[in-house]
Design a protein around this motif. Structure first.
Motif, PDB file in Angstrom:
ATOM      1  N   ASP A   1      19.328  -2.673 -11.633  1.00 56.45           N
ATOM      2  CA  ASP A   1      18.392  -3.296 -10.707  1.00 56.45           C
ATOM      3  C   ASP A   1      18.428  -2.566  -9.375  1.00 56.45           C
ATOM      4  O   ASP A   1      17.436  -2.520  -8.663  1.00 56.45           O
ATOM      5  CB  ASP A   1      18.753  -4.774 -10.499  1.00 56.45           C
ATOM      6  N   ILE A   2      19.589  -2.012  -9.062  1.00 54.20           N
ATOM      7  CA  ILE A   2      19.777  -1.211  -7.854  1.00 54.20           C
ATOM      8  C   ILE A   2      20.666  -0.024  -8.217  1.00 54.20           C
ATOM      9  O   ILE A   2      21.649  -0.187  -8.940  1.00 54.20           O
ATOM     10  CB  ILE A   2      20.446  -2.018  -6.719  1.00 54.20           C
ATOM     11  N   PHE A   3      20.314   1.151  -7.724  1.00 54.10           N
ATOM     12  CA  PHE A   3      21.190   2.319  -7.824  1.00 54.10           C
ATOM     13  C   PHE A   3      21.863   2.538  -6.473  1.00 54.10           C
ATOM     14  O   PHE A   3      21.193   2.548  -5.437  1.00 54.10           O
ATOM     15  CB  PHE A   3      20.406   3.575  -8.194  1.00 54.10           C
ATOM     16  N   ALA A   4      23.168   2.730  -6.484  1.00 51.27           N
ATOM     17  CA  ALA A   4      23.896   3.090  -5.271  1.00 51.27           C
ATOM     18  C   ALA A   4      24.412   4.514  -5.452  1.00 51.27           C
ATOM     19  O   ALA A   4      25.241   4.773  -6.327  1.00 51.27           O
ATOM     20  CB  ALA A   4      25.058   2.134  -5.025  1.00 51.27           C
TER      21      ALA A   4
ATOM     22  N   GLU B   1       6.580  -6.290 -11.916  1.00 51.38           N
ATOM     23  CA  GLU B   1       7.986  -6.195 -12.329  1.00 51.38           C
ATOM     24  C   GLU B   1       8.803  -5.458 -11.272  1.00 51.38           C
ATOM     25  O   GLU B   1       8.331  -4.508 -10.650  1.00 51.38           O
ATOM     26  CB  GLU B   1       8.088  -5.472 -13.671  1.00 51.38           C
ATOM     27  N   TRP B   2      10.029  -5.916 -11.082  1.00 53.12           N
ATOM     28  CA  TRP B   2      10.942  -5.273 -10.131  1.00 53.12           C
ATOM     29  C   TRP B   2      11.207  -3.828 -10.533  1.00 53.12           C
ATOM     30  O   TRP B   2      11.496  -3.532 -11.689  1.00 53.12           O
ATOM     31  CB  TRP B   2      12.262  -6.036 -10.081  1.00 53.12           C
ATOM     32  N   GLN B   3      11.101  -2.924  -9.568  1.00 50.17           N
ATOM     33  CA  GLN B   3      11.456  -1.532  -9.793  1.00 50.17           C
ATOM     34  C   GLN B   3      12.750  -1.234  -9.041  1.00 50.17           C
ATOM     35  O   GLN B   3      12.847  -1.543  -7.842  1.00 50.17           O
ATOM     36  CB  GLN B   3      10.333  -0.608  -9.314  1.00 50.17           C
TER      37      GLN B   3
ATOM     38  N   GLY C   1      25.679   2.409   4.702  1.00 49.09           N
ATOM     39  CA  GLY C   1      24.742   1.985   3.665  1.00 49.09           C
ATOM     40  C   GLY C   1      25.088   0.668   2.986  1.00 49.09           C
ATOM     41  O   GLY C   1      24.308   0.188   2.155  1.00 49.09           O
ATOM     42  N   VAL C   2      26.211   0.070   3.319  1.00 48.37           N
ATOM     43  CA  VAL C   2      26.629  -1.167   2.648  1.00 48.37           C
ATOM     44  C   VAL C   2      25.714  -2.329   3.016  1.00 48.37           C
ATOM     45  O   VAL C   2      25.359  -3.152   2.171  1.00 48.37           O
ATOM     46  CB  VAL C   2      28.102  -1.488   2.951  1.00 48.37           C
ATOM     47  N   VAL C   3      25.318  -2.403   4.295  1.00 46.61           N
ATOM     48  CA  VAL C   3      24.373  -3.451   4.715  1.00 46.61           C
ATOM     49  C   VAL C   3      23.075  -3.320   3.922  1.00 46.61           C
ATOM     50  O   VAL C   3      22.530  -4.317   3.418  1.00 46.61           O
ATOM     51  CB  VAL C   3      24.091  -3.361   6.227  1.00 46.61           C
ATOM     52  N   GLU C   4      22.589  -2.087   3.791  1.00 49.17           N
ATOM     53  CA  GLU C   4      21.353  -1.850   3.043  1.00 49.17           C
ATOM     54  C   GLU C   4      21.520  -2.218   1.572  1.00 49.17           C
ATOM     55  O   GLU C   4      20.587  -2.733   0.946  1.00 49.17           O
ATOM     56  CB  GLU C   4      20.929  -0.386   3.168  1.00 49.17           C
ATOM     57  N   LEU C   5      22.705  -1.969   1.023  1.00 48.19           N
ATOM     58  CA  LEU C   5      22.950  -2.311  -0.382  1.00 48.19           C
ATOM     59  C   LEU C   5      22.922  -3.825  -0.582  1.00 48.19           C
ATOM     60  O   LEU C   5      22.300  -4.327  -1.531  1.00 48.19           O
ATOM     61  CB  LEU C   5      24.291  -1.732  -0.844  1.00 48.19           C
ATOM     62  N   VAL C   6      23.579  -4.564   0.301  1.00 47.42           N
ATOM     63  CA  VAL C   6      23.549  -6.024   0.198  1.00 47.42           C
ATOM     64  C   VAL C   6      22.119  -6.532   0.382  1.00 47.42           C
ATOM     65  O   VAL C   6      21.664  -7.434  -0.336  1.00 47.42           O
ATOM     66  CB  VAL C   6      24.502  -6.669   1.215  1.00 47.42           C
ATOM     67  N   ASP C   7      21.384  -5.941   1.324  1.00 54.36           N
ATOM     68  CA  ASP C   7      19.988  -6.332   1.525  1.00 54.36           C
ATOM     69  C   ASP C   7      19.162  -6.103   0.259  1.00 54.36           C
ATOM     70  O   ASP C   7      18.280  -6.904  -0.078  1.00 54.36           O
ATOM     71  CB  ASP C   7      19.378  -5.540   2.684  1.00 54.36           C
ATOM     72  N   ALA C   8      19.457  -5.000  -0.448  1.00 55.66           N
ATOM     73  CA  ALA C   8      18.728  -4.703  -1.683  1.00 55.66           C
ATOM     74  C   ALA C   8      19.031  -5.746  -2.753  1.00 55.66           C
ATOM     75  O   ALA C   8      18.128  -6.170  -3.504  1.00 55.66           O
ATOM     76  CB  ALA C   8      19.092  -3.303  -2.182  1.00 55.66           C
ATOM     77  N   VAL C   9      20.296  -6.178  -2.846  1.00 54.02           N
ATOM     78  CA  VAL C   9      20.656  -7.213  -3.812  1.00 54.02           C
ATOM     79  C   VAL C   9      19.984  -8.531  -3.443  1.00 54.02           C
ATOM     80  O   VAL C   9      19.457  -9.241  -4.314  1.00 54.02           O
ATOM     81  CB  VAL C   9      22.186  -7.388  -3.885  1.00 54.02           C
TER      82      VAL C   9
ATOM     83  N   ALA D   1      17.208  -8.880  -1.826  1.00 54.01           N
ATOM     84  CA  ALA D   1      15.785  -8.726  -2.134  1.00 54.01           C
ATOM     85  C   ALA D   1      15.530  -8.892  -3.625  1.00 54.01           C
ATOM     86  O   ALA D   1      14.543  -9.533  -4.029  1.00 54.01           O
ATOM     87  CB  ALA D   1      15.286  -7.360  -1.651  1.00 54.01           C
ATOM     88  N   HIS D   2      16.417  -8.328  -4.447  1.00 51.90           N
ATOM     89  CA  HIS D   2      16.250  -8.485  -5.890  1.00 51.90           C
ATOM     90  C   HIS D   2      16.414  -9.943  -6.299  1.00 51.90           C
ATOM     91  O   HIS D   2      15.682 -10.459  -7.161  1.00 51.90           O
ATOM     92  CB  HIS D   2      17.250  -7.621  -6.662  1.00 51.90           C
TER      93      HIS D   2
END
Length: 320
Positions: free
Chosen positions: A192-195, A224-226, A239-247, A249-250
């Motif tokens: 769902d997310i690539f880190a 559909e979620w991309q 980038g950790v803040v952005e990663l949590v934000d991505a989760v 958002a998903h």
């Protein structure tokens, strides 16, 4: 003390109030299974469903444990209570977890709003043990807002985590290997997310382009979620803040689209099937002993009886 009790109901009541020792005892009961393990599951089930499960997977050496530790820190900064299951390779001597992942998360061990538990794969050919589902439910039911499941990252376990998680983060590194092999492993299908971790190394942009190119070749249904691609450096927190934000958002997207409900329904169906299969397997092991079994086995070994007929004879009693 409740944490020293052997009564699952008493332990669950204490764990729900924040007793970490009681929670540890409950998780041990869940891992051991049997009547008490089933009682733990019955107690936890009505209280589960409020926590959100995030799977962290990827190849060994990608920095999953360090990234998980950084995620814990960011979620705690947002006021969340966090439970972590680190799925370690089983010890060849005891069957227990080697605990390497938990050592790398030791910065959080004194935070009473973080609970970290290592669990063994128990020799399931790289797969997650059935107890993992019970442990996730238990952490959820005892008030953990987020449950992070980090895998050892070997073989089938990378793909299996998608069946346990609400959101799956696949961790890769710059210079990520053969894209075709990764696709075969199923990582593209489950992410769902690539880190892209260790993003302070050369090759980040080419790795991002490769991932994006493969995503562009994937057919997504309308709406559909991309998968999102985020660059991180777990050791510095970049980038950790952005990663949590991505989760987050998903999660919002999955809730709005109904995908979260669908995933959880599929998870329950698969868990039911797995429990039935496991109990039948245990019943089969019980059948493969005793005087009748010994007699039939001797006839098969001597060639007087074929193995299929012997198996039919053993199973006839329980299929009637």
């Amino acid at each position: 003390m409740a944490s020293r009790s052997s009564d699952p109901a008493q332990l669950f009541g204490a764990a729900a109030k924040g007793d970490r020792g009681a929670l540890a005892r409950l998780l041990s009961l869940a891992e051991r299974g049997g009547d008490q393990g089933r009682e733990v599951a019955r107690l936890a089930s009505p209280h589960a469903g409020r926590g959100y499960v995030v799977g962290i997977t990827g190849a060994p050496g990608a920095g999953k444990s360090t990234l998980t530790s950084a995620l814990i820190g960011e979620l705690r900064a947002r006021g969340a209570r966090v439970g972590v299951l680190a799925i370690d390779p089983s010890s060849p001597y005891t069957g227990g977890a080697i605990l390497g992942d938990r050592v790398r998360m030791q910065d959080h061990t004194h935070d009473d709003k973080v609970y970290i538990r290592s669990m063994a794969t128990r020799g399931h050919l790289g797969g997650l043990s059935l107890a993992t589902s019970e442990a996730i439910r238990l952490l959820d039911a005892t008030g953990h807002d987020w449950v992070i499941v980090e895998t050892v990252g070997v073989g089938q376990v990378e793909v299996e985590i998608a069946g346990k998680a609400d959101s799956t983060v696949v961790v890769v590194n710059p210079g990520w290997g053969d894209a075709v092999q990764a696709n075969k492993a199923g990582l593209l299908e489950i992410a769902d997310i690539f880190a892209i971790n260790k993003a302070d190394r050369d090759g980040v942009e080419s790795t991002r382009r490769d991932l994006q190119a493969m995503l562009d070749l994937t057919e997504f249904a309308e709406g559909e979620w991309q998968p999102t691609i985020v660059s991180t450096v777990a050791t510095t927190g970049h980038g950790v803040v952005e990663l949590v934000d991505a989760v987050v958002a998903h999660r919002a997207d999955a809730q709005a689209s109904g995908e979260l409900v669908r995933r959880r329904e599929v998870r329950r169906r698969e868990e039911l099937r797995e429990i039935v299969e496991r109990r039948l397997e245990l019943r089969a092991r019980e059948l493969c002993s005793g005087a009748k079994w010994d007699a039939l086995e001797a006839q098969v070994v001597s060639g007087l009886l074929d193995p299929w007929s012997a198996a039919d004879d053993m199973l006839r009693g329980i299929s009637a």
